[in-house]
Motif scaffolding. Structure first.
Motif, PDB file in Angstrom:
ATOM      1  N   VAL A 119      34.094 -12.004  -0.603  1.00 52.14           N
ATOM      2  CA  VAL A 119      34.022 -11.174  -1.807  1.00 52.14           C
ATOM      3  C   VAL A 119      32.847 -11.665  -2.652  1.00 52.14           C
ATOM      4  O   VAL A 119      32.549 -12.846  -2.699  1.00 52.14           O
ATOM      5  CB  VAL A 119      35.345 -11.203  -2.612  1.00 52.14           C
ATOM      6  N   LEU A 173      32.441  -7.664   0.681  1.00 47.83           N
ATOM      7  CA  LEU A 173      32.810  -6.727  -0.382  1.00 47.83           C
ATOM      8  C   LEU A 173      32.039  -7.143  -1.626  1.00 47.83           C
ATOM      9  O   LEU A 173      32.041  -8.320  -2.003  1.00 47.83           O
ATOM     10  CB  LEU A 173      34.319  -6.790  -0.632  1.00 47.83           C
ATOM     11  N   ASP A 174      31.344  -6.211  -2.255  1.00 46.36           N
ATOM     12  CA  ASP A 174      30.541  -6.542  -3.436  1.00 46.36           C
ATOM     13  C   ASP A 174      30.472  -5.321  -4.344  1.00 46.36           C
ATOM     14  O   ASP A 174      30.431  -4.181  -3.861  1.00 46.36           O
ATOM     15  CB  ASP A 174      29.131  -6.963  -3.020  1.00 46.36           C
ATOM     16  N   LEU A 223      36.802  -6.276  -6.151  1.00 45.89           N
ATOM     17  CA  LEU A 223      37.451  -7.366  -5.422  1.00 45.89           C
ATOM     18  C   LEU A 223      38.968  -7.339  -5.543  1.00 45.89           C
ATOM     19  O   LEU A 223      39.648  -8.103  -4.833  1.00 45.89           O
ATOM     20  CB  LEU A 223      36.883  -8.711  -5.869  1.00 45.89           C
ATOM     21  N   LEU A 227      40.079  -4.515  -2.074  1.00 44.99           N
ATOM     22  CA  LEU A 227      40.310  -5.583  -1.105  1.00 44.99           C
ATOM     23  C   LEU A 227      41.401  -5.242  -0.079  1.00 44.99           C
ATOM     24  O   LEU A 227      41.213  -5.519   1.115  1.00 44.99           O
ATOM     25  CB  LEU A 227      40.643  -6.886  -1.833  1.00 44.99           C
ATOM     26  N   HIS A 244      34.586 -17.137  -1.116  1.00 48.07           N
ATOM     27  CA  HIS A 244      33.594 -16.753  -2.130  1.00 48.07           C
ATOM     28  C   HIS A 244      33.015 -17.997  -2.763  1.00 48.07           C
ATOM     29  O   HIS A 244      33.633 -19.072  -2.764  1.00 48.07           O
ATOM     30  CB  HIS A 244      34.208 -15.858  -3.213  1.00 48.07           C
ATOM     31  N   PHE A 259      43.416 -10.904  -8.258  1.00 49.59           N
ATOM     32  CA  PHE A 259      42.824 -11.163  -6.944  1.00 49.59           C
ATOM     33  C   PHE A 259      43.761 -12.047  -6.113  1.00 49.59           C
ATOM     34  O   PHE A 259      44.070 -11.747  -4.946  1.00 49.59           O
ATOM     35  CB  PHE A 259      41.458 -11.821  -7.128  1.00 49.59           C
TER      36      PHE A 259
END
Length: 328
Positions: A119, A173-174, A223, A227, A244, A259
């Motif tokens: 992430v 993932l960004d 995120l 996710l 991360h 998260f």
């Protein structure tokens, strides 16, 4: 307008804690900013006053060799091109896709086969960690012919692997992924490397070349909200590792908790290893056992999620760019 006194303090801390003995250029400039009302007044007008963002914005316009070296040079540059610096600071955010951090993550990885989810992946370069060569102290690991050679000084009982674990699946993932074929985006990525760090720039360019040959998949998304969909795609026959570096400090404590909750829920279906490489205080459960630090270090944590329950462990203290690792 942001508080000038707070900005001066922040730049002084950045100079003393992050730059001293590591980057003469940024140490001198950050120190100069902390004592310059005119430059601080300029920065105070910006929505984000982060030292790395300000200095990278200048470097984007000058290149590493043309960076101001003194406070007076910096002040003169802002007189000439302050409008352009301001435009960069308003339109961009730091994207330090620092592959050096892979050297501190490597000993924390479980044995393969692994499925990696990063992430805050930026261009996804750290997802290529199995394609790099590592020198962890006197131990060499990985691809000797790789264009990316990472050197990391080690202390303590680091569990050095015999080889890089097998990675069978990877996904990033960004919020704003960087396309490695976008020359403008790559110029910004390079501008975020400190100007006197030539080796960091070389290894970043090497990682970009690897990614251009075979780009890792990086999805645009949040995120927390996005996710679960990524985790649902992970193959069942691999150990899932979510990781991360220097990401959760950019989100609120509530989002950090959300998260972690997302990972806990997903672990009811399969075990998850969560590797976090963040500044002290970002993840409370990992920071709880941290020693007092005399210099700025990330806390490398490993959290095991099983059937909704978590077990946190502080593994090591890590240099923010992966240059040193002290195993606890």
């Amino acid at each position: 307008m942001n508080d000038p006194t707070g900005i001066k303090r922040r730049y002084r801390q950045f100079a003393d804690m992050e730059c001293k003995g590591y980057s003469d250029v940024y140490y001198g400039l950050a120190l100069a900013v902390s004592e310059d009302d005119e430059v601080v007044g300029f920065i105070a007008e910006m929505p984000v006053v982060q030292p790395n963002l300000f200095l990278a914005s200048v470097q984007l316009l000058t290149g590493p060799d043309g960076m101001p070296r003194t406070g007076s040079e910096l002040r003169a540059f802002l007189k000439r091109r302050g409008g352009e610096v301001g435009d960069v600071m308003r339109s961009r955010r730091t994207q330090t896709n620092e592959v050096g951090r892979c050297a501190v993550l490597l000993p924390a990885l479980p044995s393969g086969p692994l499925a990696l989810v990063e992430v805050g992946a930026s261009a996804g370069l750290c997802l290529l960690l199995d394609q790099f060569h590592y020198e962890l102290g006197a131990t060499a690991i990985g691809e000797a012919s790789s264009p990316v050679h990472l050197r990391c000084a080690v202390a303590g009982p680091v569990p050095l692997p015999a080889a890089v674990p097998q990675i069978v699946w990877r996904r990033g993932l960004d919020a704003n992924p960087i396309n490695v074929h976008d020359d403008d985006a790559i110029r910004w990525l390079l501008a975020c490397v400190w100007p006197d760090h030539r080796e960091r720039r070389r290894r970043l360019e090497g990682a970009i070349d690897l990614a251009r040959a075979k780009p890792p998949a990086v999805s645009a998304g949040d995120l927390v909200e996005d996710l679960p969909a990524v985790l649902a795609e992970v193959p069942d026959d691999a150990q899932l590792v979510v990781f991360h570096s220097a990401v959760l400090n950019y989100v609120s404590p509530d989002r950090r908790q959300a998260f972690a909750d997302t990972l806990a829920v997903a672990s009811k279906r399969r075990d998850i290893v969560w590797l976090s490489n963040e500044a002290p205080g970002v993840i409370r459960e990992v920071a709880a056992s941290a020693p007092l630090l005399s210099e700025f270090r990330f806390l490398l944590g490993r959290t095991q999620f099983t059937n909704g329950h978590r077990r946190d462990l502080l593994l090591a203290l890590a240099h923010p760019h992966g240059a040193e690792l002290t195993w606890l």
